[in-house]
Design a protein around this motif. Sequence first.
Motif, PDB file in Angstrom:
ATOM      1  N   PHE A 142       0.808  -1.212   0.000  1.00  8.38           N
ATOM      2  CA  PHE A 142       0.000   0.000   0.000  1.00  8.38           C
ATOM      3  C   PHE A 142       0.845   1.267   0.000  1.00  8.38           C
ATOM      4  CE2 PHE A 142      -3.046  -2.997   1.993  1.00  8.38           C
ATOM      5  CZ  PHE A 142      -3.973  -2.967   0.971  1.00  8.38           C
ATOM      6  N   MET A 143       1.945   1.236   0.727  1.00 11.15           N
ATOM      7  CA  MET A 143       2.693   2.475   0.871  1.00 11.15           C
ATOM      8  C   MET A 143       3.354   2.903  -0.437  1.00 11.15           C
ATOM      9  SD  MET A 143       1.892   3.635   3.643  1.00 11.15           S
ATOM     10  CE  MET A 143       2.942   5.083   3.616  1.00 11.15           C
ATOM     11  N   GLU A 144       3.424   2.000  -1.397  1.00 13.80           N
ATOM     12  CA  GLU A 144       3.984   2.384  -2.688  1.00 13.80           C
ATOM     13  C   GLU A 144       2.929   2.938  -3.628  1.00 13.80           C
ATOM     14  OE1 GLU A 144       6.223  -0.800  -4.300  1.00 13.80           O
ATOM     15  OE2 GLU A 144       7.652  -0.819  -2.641  1.00 13.80           O
ATOM     16  N   LEU A 145       1.698   2.939  -3.169  1.00 12.08           N
ATOM     17  CA  LEU A 145       0.621   3.453  -3.998  1.00 12.08           C
ATOM     18  C   LEU A 145       0.788   4.963  -4.144  1.00 12.08           C
ATOM     19  CD1 LEU A 145      -1.880   2.336  -5.384  1.00 12.08           C
ATOM     20  CD2 LEU A 145      -3.132   2.686  -3.255  1.00 12.08           C
ATOM     21  N   CYS A 146       0.905   5.406  -5.387  1.00 11.35           N
ATOM     22  CA  CYS A 146       1.004   6.844  -5.611  1.00 11.35           C
ATOM     23  C   CYS A 146       0.230   7.182  -6.876  1.00 11.35           C
ATOM     24  CB  CYS A 146       2.455   7.288  -5.678  1.00 11.35           C
ATOM     25  SG  CYS A 146       3.450   6.442  -6.904  1.00 11.35           S
ATOM     26  N   PHE A 147      -0.129   8.438  -6.992  1.00 12.24           N
ATOM     27  CA  PHE A 147      -1.080   8.841  -8.025  1.00 12.24           C
ATOM     28  C   PHE A 147      -0.588  10.049  -8.811  1.00 12.24           C
ATOM     29  CE2 PHE A 147      -3.467   6.961  -4.502  1.00 12.24           C
ATOM     30  CZ  PHE A 147      -4.184   5.987  -5.171  1.00 12.24           C
ATOM     31  N   ALA A 148      -1.211  10.225  -9.961  1.00 12.09           N
ATOM     32  CA  ALA A 148      -1.069  11.464 -10.725  1.00 12.09           C
ATOM     33  C   ALA A 148      -2.485  11.863 -11.139  1.00 12.09           C
ATOM     34  CB  ALA A 148      -0.186  11.264 -11.954  1.00 12.09           C
ATOM     35  N   ALA A 149      -2.909  13.044 -10.720  1.00 12.80           N
ATOM     36  CA  ALA A 149      -4.282  13.479 -10.989  1.00 12.80           C
ATOM     37  C   ALA A 149      -4.309  14.509 -12.104  1.00 12.80           C
ATOM     38  CB  ALA A 149      -4.901  14.064  -9.722  1.00 12.80           C
ATOM     39  N   GLU A 150      -5.246  14.327 -13.014  1.00 13.03           N
ATOM     40  CA  GLU A 150      -5.413  15.306 -14.085  1.00 13.03           C
ATOM     41  C   GLU A 150      -5.848  16.658 -13.528  1.00 13.03           C
ATOM     42  OE1 GLU A 150      -6.552  12.896 -18.152  1.00 13.03           O
ATOM     43  OE2 GLU A 150      -8.093  13.997 -17.101  1.00 13.03           O
ATOM     44  N   LYS A 151      -5.649  17.691 -14.310  1.00 17.31           N
ATOM     45  CA  LYS A 151      -5.847  19.043 -13.806  1.00 17.31           C
ATOM     46  C   LYS A 151      -7.293  19.328 -13.399  1.00 17.31           C
ATOM     47  CE  LYS A 151      -5.387  22.504 -16.604  1.00 17.31           C
ATOM     48  NZ  LYS A 151      -4.756  23.373 -17.615  1.00 17.31           N
ATOM     49  N   THR A 152      -8.252  18.591 -13.916  1.00 17.68           N
ATOM     50  CA  THR A 152      -9.648  18.802 -13.530  1.00 17.68           C
ATOM     51  C   THR A 152      -9.975  18.141 -12.194  1.00 17.68           C
ATOM     52  OG1 THR A 152     -10.307  16.840 -14.769  1.00 17.68           O
ATOM     53  CG2 THR A 152     -10.449  18.954 -15.920  1.00 17.68           C
ATOM     54  N   LEU A 153      -9.002  17.451 -11.601  1.00 17.37           N
ATOM     55  CA  LEU A 153      -9.268  16.671 -10.390  1.00 17.37           C
ATOM     56  C   LEU A 153      -8.524  17.250  -9.180  1.00 17.37           C
ATOM     57  CD1 LEU A 153      -9.019  13.150 -12.073  1.00 17.37           C
ATOM     58  CD2 LEU A 153     -11.107  14.366 -11.445  1.00 17.37           C
ATOM     59  N   GLY A 154      -8.519  18.565  -9.067  1.00 17.87           N
ATOM     60  CA  GLY A 154      -7.740  19.223  -8.030  1.00 17.87           C
ATOM     61  C   GLY A 154      -8.175  18.892  -6.608  1.00 17.87           C
ATOM     62  N   ARG A 155      -9.476  18.887  -6.367  1.00 19.77           N
ATOM     63  CA  ARG A 155      -9.923  18.604  -4.991  1.00 19.77           C
ATOM     64  C   ARG A 155      -9.672  17.146  -4.636  1.00 19.77           C
ATOM     65  NH1 ARG A 155     -15.296  21.371  -2.880  1.00 19.77           N
ATOM     66  NH2 ARG A 155     -14.151  21.171  -0.914  1.00 19.77           N
ATOM     67  N   LEU A 156      -9.798  16.279  -5.609  1.00 20.40           N
ATOM     68  CA  LEU A 156      -9.467  14.869  -5.380  1.00 20.40           C
ATOM     69  C   LEU A 156      -7.986  14.727  -5.039  1.00 20.40           C
ATOM     70  CD1 LEU A 156     -10.055  11.819  -5.487  1.00 20.40           C
ATOM     71  CD2 LEU A 156      -9.670  11.939  -7.969  1.00 20.40           C
ATOM     72  N   ALA A 157      -7.133  15.415  -5.778  1.00 22.75           N
ATOM     73  CA  ALA A 157      -5.690  15.354  -5.505  1.00 22.75           C
ATOM     74  C   ALA A 157      -5.394  15.851  -4.096  1.00 22.75           C
ATOM     75  CB  ALA A 157      -4.935  16.195  -6.537  1.00 22.75           C
ATOM     76  N   LYS A 158      -6.039  16.945  -3.704  1.00 22.73           N
ATOM     77  CA  LYS A 158      -5.829  17.489  -2.357  1.00 22.73           C
ATOM     78  C   LYS A 158      -6.207  16.463  -1.297  1.00 22.73           C
ATOM     79  CE  LYS A 158      -8.063  20.595   0.767  1.00 22.73           C
ATOM     80  NZ  LYS A 158      -9.120  21.581   0.946  1.00 22.73           N
ATOM     81  N   TRP A 159      -7.307  15.778  -1.499  1.00 22.55           N
ATOM     82  CA  TRP A 159      -7.748  14.802  -0.495  1.00 22.55           C
ATOM     83  C   TRP A 159      -6.861  13.570  -0.463  1.00 22.55           C
ATOM     84  CZ3 TRP A 159     -10.450  14.415   3.777  1.00 22.55           C
ATOM     85  CH2 TRP A 159     -11.214  15.530   4.142  1.00 22.55           C
ATOM     86  N   LEU A 160      -6.341  13.172  -1.591  1.00 18.54           N
ATOM     87  CA  LEU A 160      -5.392  12.050  -1.571  1.00 18.54           C
ATOM     88  C   LEU A 160      -4.128  12.438  -0.810  1.00 18.54           C
ATOM     89  CD1 LEU A 160      -5.974  10.712  -5.171  1.00 18.54           C
ATOM     90  CD2 LEU A 160      -6.370   9.445  -3.041  1.00 18.54           C
ATOM     91  N   ARG A 161      -3.714  13.685  -0.941  1.00 16.49           N
ATOM     92  CA  ARG A 161      -2.566  14.162  -0.152  1.00 16.49           C
ATOM     93  C   ARG A 161      -2.921  14.215   1.328  1.00 16.49           C
ATOM     94  NH1 ARG A 161      -0.446  19.061  -4.144  1.00 16.49           N
ATOM     95  NH2 ARG A 161       0.544  17.694  -5.700  1.00 16.49           N
ATOM     96  N   ILE A 162      -4.129  14.650   1.655  1.00 14.95           N
ATOM     97  CA  ILE A 162      -4.555  14.656   3.066  1.00 14.95           C
ATOM     98  C   ILE A 162      -4.485  13.244   3.640  1.00 14.95           C
ATOM     99  CG2 ILE A 162      -6.570  14.942   4.585  1.00 14.95           C
ATOM    100  CD1 ILE A 162      -7.327  17.412   2.905  1.00 14.95           C
ATOM    101  N   LEU A 163      -4.845  12.251   2.832  1.00 12.30           N
ATOM    102  CA  LEU A 163      -4.763  10.855   3.294  1.00 12.30           C
ATOM    103  C   LEU A 163      -3.323  10.354   3.358  1.00 12.30           C
ATOM    104  CD1 LEU A 163      -7.740   9.163   1.379  1.00 12.30           C
ATOM    105  CD2 LEU A 163      -7.677   9.934   3.753  1.00 12.30           C
ATOM    106  N   GLY A 164      -2.394  11.108   2.783  1.00 14.01           N
ATOM    107  CA  GLY A 164      -0.978  10.762   2.873  1.00 14.01           C
ATOM    108  C   GLY A 164      -0.383  10.167   1.617  1.00 14.01           C
ATOM    109  N   PHE A 165      -1.139  10.149   0.531  1.00 18.25           N
ATOM    110  CA  PHE A 165      -0.616   9.539  -0.696  1.00 18.25           C
ATOM    111  C   PHE A 165       0.128  10.555  -1.561  1.00 18.25           C
ATOM    112  CE2 PHE A 165      -4.132   6.714   0.463  1.00 18.25           C
ATOM    113  CZ  PHE A 165      -3.449   5.503   0.458  1.00 18.25           C
ATOM    114  N   ASP A 166       1.274  10.122  -2.028  1.00 19.38           N
ATOM    115  CA  ASP A 166       2.071  10.891  -2.982  1.00 19.38           C
ATOM    116  C   ASP A 166       1.227  11.079  -4.247  1.00 19.38           C
ATOM    117  OD1 ASP A 166       3.827  11.766  -4.910  1.00 19.38           O
ATOM    118  OD2 ASP A 166       5.351  10.241  -4.498  1.00 19.38           O
ATOM    119  N   THR A 167       0.821  12.322  -4.502  1.00 22.40           N
ATOM    120  CA  THR A 167      -0.097  12.597  -5.616  1.00 22.40           C
ATOM    121  C   THR A 167       0.424  13.748  -6.457  1.00 22.40           C
ATOM    122  OG1 THR A 167      -1.949  11.872  -4.246  1.00 22.40           O
ATOM    123  CG2 THR A 167      -2.486  13.125  -6.232  1.00 22.40           C
ATOM    124  N   LEU A 168       0.854  13.424  -7.655  1.00 23.83           N
ATOM    125  CA  LEU A 168       1.319  14.439  -8.588  1.00 23.83           C
ATOM    126  C   LEU A 168       0.113  15.206  -9.121  1.00 23.83           C
ATOM    127  CD1 LEU A 168       4.019  15.273 -10.012  1.00 23.83           C
ATOM    128  CD2 LEU A 168       3.372  13.703 -11.842  1.00 23.83           C
TER     129      LEU A 168
END
Length: 157
Positions: A5-31
């Motif tokens: 799980f700890m290697e799970l990381c994401f890249a969010a498209e530009k239309t998914l800004g709030r989703l990216a923010k929440w993935l970071r709040i959960l602690g996931f490396d999110t580009l």
Amino acid sequence: MRGVFMELCFAAEKTLGRLAKWLRILGFDTLYEPDLAAGYFSGLEPNRTLLTRRAPFHLGRIDTPHVVIRADHYWDQLVEVVQAAGITAESIRPFSRCIRCNSAIMPSGKADLQGKVPDYVWETHDVFRICRGCQRIYWSGSHVERSMEKIRSLFCI
Ligand SMILES: [Zn+2]
């Protein structure tokens, strides 16, 4: 489902800004690079799961792990990612990552921060953390409490 799980990381498209923010709040490396054109990233490592509004085949990335986001509301989008990636309560590290720049945030001594945060915050809080990337300073407040409530509801904990 993924095993590490700890290697799970994401890249969010530009239309998914709030989703990216929440993935970071959960602690996931999110580009998340909203300044670049839709679908483009400055460095998309092959292990990153691309979060996209449409299948990424148009980018020539047929092998890229991805989740196609169907929902329009960011919270429903987060539920989609949690389910598709198999994220569990044990795999999250809430408030361990900067929501602005995606770097790890680390504990900071209180004395070092006098004058760098509002006086009333410095006087009423004892625990501070600082981003190793952009130097943003974090402390617990009502927004953290509200976020934790939402996280608990997300994982039924
Ligand atoms: Zn930062």
